[in-house]
Design a protein around this motif. Sequence first.
Motif, PDB file in Angstrom:
ATOM      1  N   ALA A 181       0.836  -1.209   0.000  1.00 40.27           N
ATOM      2  CA  ALA A 181       0.000   0.000   0.000  1.00 40.27           C
ATOM      3  C   ALA A 181       0.872   1.260   0.000  1.00 40.27           C
ATOM      4  N   LEU A 182       1.955   1.231   0.779  1.00 40.87           N
ATOM      5  CA  LEU A 182       2.863   2.384   0.831  1.00 40.87           C
ATOM      6  C   LEU A 182       3.546   2.618  -0.517  1.00 40.87           C
ATOM      7  N   LEU A 183       3.997   1.506  -1.143  1.00 38.98           N
ATOM      8  CA  LEU A 183       4.638   1.631  -2.460  1.00 38.98           C
ATOM      9  C   LEU A 183       3.654   2.140  -3.510  1.00 38.98           C
ATOM     10  N   LEU A 184       2.412   1.626  -3.439  1.00 40.87           N
ATOM     11  CA  LEU A 184       1.374   2.107  -4.366  1.00 40.87           C
ATOM     12  C   LEU A 184       1.131   3.606  -4.175  1.00 40.87           C
ATOM     13  N   TRP A 185       1.064   4.018  -2.908  1.00 34.16           N
ATOM     14  CA  TRP A 185       0.828   5.427  -2.592  1.00 34.16           C
ATOM     15  C   TRP A 185       1.931   6.311  -3.187  1.00 34.16           C
ATOM     16  N   LEU A 186       3.193   5.910  -2.994  1.00 31.75           N
ATOM     17  CA  LEU A 186       4.323   6.669  -3.545  1.00 31.75           C
ATOM     18  C   LEU A 186       4.296   6.661  -5.080  1.00 31.75           C
ATOM     19  N   GLY A 187       3.944   5.502  -5.643  1.00 35.00           N
ATOM     20  CA  GLY A 187       3.870   5.404  -7.113  1.00 35.00           C
ATOM     21  C   GLY A 187       2.796   6.310  -7.701  1.00 35.00           C
ATOM     22  N   VAL A 188       1.624   6.334  -7.056  1.00 35.42           N
ATOM     23  CA  VAL A 188       0.527   7.188  -7.543  1.00 35.42           C
ATOM     24  C   VAL A 188       0.931   8.658  -7.479  1.00 35.42           C
ATOM     25  N   ILE A 189       1.547   9.067  -6.374  1.00 36.26           N
ATOM     26  CA  ILE A 189       1.968  10.469  -6.230  1.00 36.26           C
ATOM     27  C   ILE A 189       2.997  10.827  -7.298  1.00 36.26           C
ATOM     28  N   ALA A 190       3.962   9.919  -7.544  1.00 36.63           N
ATOM     29  CA  ALA A 190       4.995  10.178  -8.556  1.00 36.63           C
ATOM     30  C   ALA A 190       4.370  10.299  -9.950  1.00 36.63           C
ATOM     31  N   LEU A 191       3.413   9.399 -10.267  1.00 31.63           N
ATOM     32  CA  LEU A 191       2.749   9.452 -11.573  1.00 31.63           C
ATOM     33  C   LEU A 191       1.966  10.751 -11.748  1.00 31.63           C
ATOM     34  N   ILE A 192       1.274  11.174 -10.700  1.00 29.77           N
ATOM     35  CA  ILE A 192       0.486  12.417 -10.770  1.00 29.77           C
ATOM     36  C   ILE A 192       1.404  13.614 -11.005  1.00 29.77           C
ATOM     37  N   ILE A 193       2.544  13.648 -10.309  1.00 28.59           N
ATOM     38  CA  ILE A 193       3.488  14.767 -10.472  1.00 28.59           C
ATOM     39  C   ILE A 193       4.033  14.817 -11.895  1.00 28.59           C
ATOM     40  N   VAL A 194       4.459  13.660 -12.410  1.00 26.15           N
ATOM     41  CA  VAL A 194       5.017  13.600 -13.773  1.00 26.15           C
ATOM     42  C   VAL A 194       3.959  13.991 -14.798  1.00 26.15           C
ATOM     43  N   ASP A 195       2.746  13.437 -14.652  1.00 25.96           N
ATOM     44  CA  ASP A 195       1.661  13.731 -15.591  1.00 25.96           C
ATOM     45  C   ASP A 195       1.273  15.215 -15.526  1.00 25.96           C
ATOM     46  N   SER A 196       1.257  15.780 -14.336  1.00 28.41           N
ATOM     47  CA  SER A 196       0.878  17.190 -14.172  1.00 28.41           C
ATOM     48  C   SER A 196       1.917  18.118 -14.778  1.00 28.41           C
ATOM     49  N   ILE A 197       3.198  17.769 -14.639  1.00 33.63           N
ATOM     50  CA  ILE A 197       4.257  18.593 -15.247  1.00 33.63           C
ATOM     51  C   ILE A 197       4.129  18.582 -16.770  1.00 33.63           C
ATOM     52  N   GLY A 198       3.880  17.389 -17.327  1.00 38.90           N
ATOM     53  CA  GLY A 198       3.699  17.288 -18.781  1.00 38.90           C
ATOM     54  C   GLY A 198       2.489  18.084 -19.256  1.00 38.90           C
ATOM     55  N   LEU A 199       1.382  17.979 -18.519  1.00 45.02           N
ATOM     56  CA  LEU A 199       0.171  18.724 -18.872  1.00 45.02           C
ATOM     57  C   LEU A 199       0.414  20.223 -18.758  1.00 45.02           C
ATOM     58  N   PHE A 200       1.116  20.638 -17.705  1.00 45.82           N
ATOM     59  CA  PHE A 200       1.418  22.066 -17.500  1.00 45.82           C
ATOM     60  C   PHE A 200       2.151  22.634 -18.714  1.00 45.82           C
ATOM     61  N   ILE A 201       3.169  21.918 -19.193  1.00 43.67           N
ATOM     62  CA  ILE A 201       3.971  22.395 -20.331  1.00 43.67           C
ATOM     63  C   ILE A 201       3.118  22.454 -21.598  1.00 43.67           C
ATOM     64  N   ARG A 202       2.379  21.363 -21.877  1.00 44.65           N
ATOM     65  CA  ARG A 202       1.569  21.313 -23.105  1.00 44.65           C
ATOM     66  C   ARG A 202       0.447  22.353 -23.080  1.00 44.65           C
ATOM     67  N   LEU A 203      -0.198  22.480 -21.929  1.00 45.66           N
ATOM     68  CA  LEU A 203      -1.327  23.406 -21.817  1.00 45.66           C
ATOM     69  C   LEU A 203      -0.864  24.856 -21.943  1.00 45.66           C
ATOM     70  N   ARG A 204       0.232  25.198 -21.292  1.00 49.50           N
ATOM     71  CA  ARG A 204       0.733  26.578 -21.381  1.00 49.50           C
ATOM     72  C   ARG A 204       1.112  26.928 -22.820  1.00 49.50           C
ATOM     73  N   LYS A 205       1.743  25.968 -23.507  1.00 44.24           N
ATOM     74  CA  LYS A 205       2.125  26.196 -24.905  1.00 44.24           C
ATOM     75  C   LYS A 205       0.881  26.381 -25.784  1.00 44.24           C
ATOM     76  N   ALA A 206      -0.128  25.520 -25.597  1.00 40.75           N
ATOM     77  CA  ALA A 206      -1.347  25.593 -26.397  1.00 40.75           C
ATOM     78  C   ALA A 206      -2.104  26.897 -26.150  1.00 40.75           C
ATOM     79  N   VAL A 207      -2.188  27.322 -24.884  1.00 41.66           N
ATOM     80  CA  VAL A 207      -2.899  28.570 -24.550  1.00 41.66           C
ATOM     81  C   VAL A 207      -2.175  29.771 -25.148  1.00 41.66           C
ATOM     82  N   ASN A 208      -0.836  29.790 -25.074  1.00 40.42           N
ATOM     83  CA  ASN A 208      -0.072  30.907 -25.636  1.00 40.42           C
ATOM     84  C   ASN A 208      -0.196  30.978 -27.155  1.00 40.42           C
ATOM     85  N   GLU A 209      -0.278  29.814 -27.804  1.00 36.88           N
ATOM     86  CA  GLU A 209      -0.427  29.799 -29.260  1.00 36.88           C
ATOM     87  C   GLU A 209      -1.831  30.233 -29.680  1.00 36.88           C
ATOM     88  N   ARG A 210      -2.843  29.745 -28.951  1.00 34.68           N
ATOM     89  CA  ARG A 210      -4.236  30.017 -29.329  1.00 34.68           C
ATOM     90  C   ARG A 210      -4.666  31.438 -28.953  1.00 34.68           C
TER      91      ARG A 210
END
Length: 200
Positions: A135-164
């Motif tokens: 359960a602890l490993l799953l918890w750490l894995g979920v948090i790591a995945l959310i952080i990585v996914d959010s960073i990727g979304l942040f970059i893509r979204l900011r670029k798309a908003v600035n272009e549009r």
Amino acid sequence: MFGSRSSKEEKAAPTDKVSADLSKQPRDPQAPKGRPTPKRAVAQSQRKSVVASTGNRKEDAKRARERRRAELAKQREALASGDERYLPARDKGPVRRFVRDFVDSRFSVAEMFLPLAVAILVLSMIRVPSIQNIALLLWLGVIALIIVDSIGLFIRLRKAVNERFPDEPKRGAVAYGLMRTLQMRRLRLPKPQVKRGERP
């Protein structure tokens, strides 16, 4: 003496008219106001002067409640349908609409946070050391995945908003999108207007 006073009033009259016309125009919620915030007493007196008083306090309060109830009903309908006219100020504007569509058209790990957190919590309550470690490993894995996914979304979204929207005010738009990813798709308000995989 009298002539100078009347000339001042004539000069002030056009500026009052222009400011009244400008106040009637809809303002982008992300744009700066261009004027100081009025004091509470001034704002309250302006609100009271806008509403016609009947002279009866109970009747005035009843009318205010009915008007507020009608506004909330329109707002609820707008949150379900996406009608821009009655959305709350934080959700209005083409930039916010684009951000919502951009987020809703993609799957994000963060939207599964709540169900995964409940499952991990249940596993951690089982009094078996190996299951609690999992359960602890799953918890750490979920948090790591959310952080990585959010960073990727942040970059893509900011670029798309600035272009549009190169000339539109975009303050807080990307943070607005990231907060939306934390909600499960079916619980998001305003309701998603695009399907997964559909380009906004």
